[in-house]
Design a protein around this motif. Sequence first.
Motif, PDB file in Angstrom:
ATOM      1  N   ASP A 167      -0.165   3.883  -0.930  1.00 47.60           N
ATOM      2  CA  ASP A 167      -1.051   2.711  -0.958  1.00 47.60           C
ATOM      3  C   ASP A 167      -2.515   3.135  -0.843  1.00 47.60           C
ATOM      4  N   ASN A 197       2.822   2.045   3.283  1.00 46.18           N
ATOM      5  CA  ASN A 197       3.008   2.249   4.714  1.00 46.18           C
ATOM      6  C   ASN A 197       1.759   1.814   5.478  1.00 46.18           C
ATOM      7  N   GLN A 227      -1.026   2.890   5.704  1.00 44.05           N
ATOM      8  CA  GLN A 227      -1.906   3.934   6.235  1.00 44.05           C
ATOM      9  C   GLN A 227      -2.219   4.957   5.160  1.00 44.05           C
TER      10      GLN A 227
END
Length: 896
Positions: free
Chosen positions: A233, A263, A265
């Motif tokens: 991401d 996730n 992060q």
Amino acid sequence: MAVRRSDLERSDEELREWVESIESVLRTEGPERAKALFRAVRDYLTDAHVIVEDATFNTPYRNTIPLEQQPAYPGNIELEQRIENINRWNAMAMVLRGYDSGTGVGGHIGTYASGATMLEVGLNHFFRNKGPDYGGDLISIQAHCSPGIYARAFLEGRLSAAQLENFRRELQPAGGLSSYPHPRNMPDFWISPCASMGLSTPSCIYQARFAKYLESRGLKPANGGKVWNFIGDGEADEPEVLGTINIAAREQLDNLILVANCNLQRLDGPVRGNGKIIQELERSFRGAGWNVIKVIWSGEWDTLFAIDFEGVLQARMERAVDGDYQMYSVSSGPEVRAHWNGNDERLADIMRHLSDEEIRGIKRGGHDQRKIFAAFERAMQSNGRPTAILIKTIKGYGMQGYEGSNVVHQKKNLSIEERQETARRLGIPLPDEAIARADFYRPAPDSEEIRYVTARRSALGGSWPRREVSCPSLTAPDLGLFQEQLAGSGERTLSTTMAFVRMLSKLMDHSDLGRYVVPIVPDEARTFGMEALFRKAGIYSSEGQKYRPVDSSTLMPYREATDGQILQEGICEAGAMASFMAAGTAYAIHGVPTIPFYVFYSIFGFQRVGDMIWSCGDMLSRGFLLGGTSGRTTLNGEGLQHQDGHSQVIASTVPSLLSYDPAFSYELAVIVREGIRRMYELQENVFYYITIHNENYAMPAMGEAPADGIIRGMYRFSATPPAGSPGRKAHLFGSGAIMTEVMRAQTLLNSFGVSADVWSVTSYNELCREGLRVERENLLDPVGTRGGPWVEQLLGGEQGVFVAASDYMKALPLSIARWVPGPYVVLGTDGYGLSESRPDLRSWFEVSGEYVAWAALAALHERGEISAAELAAAKASLGVEPDKPDPAYAGPASAH
Ligand SMILES: Cc1ncc(C[n+]2csc(CCOP(=O)(O)OP(=O)(O)O)c2C)c(N)n1
Ligand SMILES: [Mg+2]
């Protein structure tokens, strides 16, 4: 914000009626009718100039596929989980053992820990290798997941424990493993590189498109084959990712599935602490015309949502930002409950069904095989559109104490207790000492686990990844194919670019090679005089041509066709480069030896998409990069951001790239023919960069010019008076269009009573590489009897002074300096370009015939072979200005 049932209680009567009537339509007539009604109302408002801004591309923050549409899971989940756990352990062990060994080679645990389940579901049920009836899937993983892929190959018996031990130690005798997917370093294993974040998306998009191109042109059967692009991401922030997704929808790439491991992060912290990355990506992909499938929660949530009659749980989900979700992943059950419920009694009621421990254990969708399977399966059925699957996970999932923490990306070590606890959770049946050492674990060959993975992979065409090249070799054309270029242009003047376009046309007409030629241009075909090819070969378009082009009645209409051969990429160098990569690797991916010729503005090559060129080297790409309009002074009016005098220098940094700056059309012919021979006949994993120019001059015939010298990088072009004449002597090296200045300098020098040989240097980079190679061999084995570098051999017997001039930085000719047997002056175009006439630019950069001649005279004076008086006279007649600003640092402002 969508209207929720919970809001309705508080809302007015009218609103309730509207919602109730649409609910009734939905119930009695189905979703299509409800959608049609909704659209009609929206269109009515739009007609009345009322734009509903809230009608965004977002759907609610929940799973796209509801429980009732979830297919049955075809595998043995319990067993698959055990297998995944073993992979998780071994992947972690690779990094931990690396840490324990003190070698400092590093590694990552957190990324694979979050992405393991999606990769396992893919490997057990979806990723299919090439076979007699299937084109084969191309799968690009997140680079930092590589330990997990190695761990699985270990389980399948393809990699040994010693190789796992040597993760990131590629030089170890027992064999090592590259940090990330690097086909160049592991050519039997990895297929596509992805460690430079953001490049895998354009690369996959254009691979998917190129597969369709090959099918449309009949070079490959239309037998399926999906391209899977796994990204992080955080990675989606790279401009190349969202910057290239439009083309995937435009080209209707239903063979493309992008999976974002959300996730929440990245390396340092949250991707979007204050927002929701999944919703943001959904808007972008949906807006670009993709199908979007969100996988947000696991099966446990379904039970909760089943009792969320008033939509309060959904509303809470919408309200929480990613920073909150990350916080929940590191908090205790009671803390999560308190923060999540706030003062909402109705929410507290719903959550009361779960114990604190259950709240803690409630999973995100990315850790639930069934949810992932449902999403992948739906993506496989997509028709006419690419699909993006956004999967919510926890970074470092299962890493005791570090899940979701901000340091998890860099975590390379765990204490003994943490290892024990992690192994216990994963169910690894190793003794405590072995766990403490992070030993690898592989069940017996006849164990249920090993039999299962083997069976699954053989059902899907064998192990993945596996890079197997099976491609017919092509025979290089006879040099005579380029007779026109070899014969020279006589009185006519032309540029190397024109010569190239003629050659390309010849190649496209060639009976064996023609169909494999892939011309690629980024909206620059007219700049290079390639528009005649539009009619001849057509521009590839998946939709053909639905309109009559404005120039349809001319000789060179803009012709688009489904079987068009030219890839016209528009103003997108990253996309064009990705096309080059796809065409240059089709020999490995599809077994089709396509020969890309990507022609671009040379300054918008290396410095714009240099990382992709590097990546092409990693992927063992073949093909020709043509730097058009090159040369800082040869492209004259375009100025500072167009005039390239350095791409050749950057080209020297790519090890598998051969670079040339030819002056004459016959040189170009010899180089291109040799390139085809090496790459497509001998199947060498190199590629070529050739700069071509737009200055017209008479092209000499090849005559006695040695093909070998052209290929090696240098040969004597002419001598006046004839070679060997006594007296003052200069040797002038010319390249590219600056050769014309060097030839002028030769005449000027003759007029000063200096004889001058002109040497054509087609490639300083190749000369330098050969020299360094020979020097190294001599260094390591000094007793050997081999000779010195080729430049030394070529010039060894020559007397006099040496001057080199090119339209590139001085660093280029300097690279061969120590093999030049005499005073050596280098001229070049260091500094920023500027707009001027060609002669003025060449004077400014001191690469004109006058400056070349002057450099030789000054060097001869230094040696005492030219008197001060002669030099002074020459200075005046050549117009040399000693006080001139240095173009390497000064700009036009200082010229006045
Ligand atoms: C072009 C580029 N920039 C930076 C990096 C260094 N880097 C590697 S992983 C990473 C964070 C990745 O975050 P994300 O994409 O969210 O993947 P995750 O590990 O969270 O799954 C960074 C910054 C890189 N490999 N390539
Ligand atoms: Mg991430």
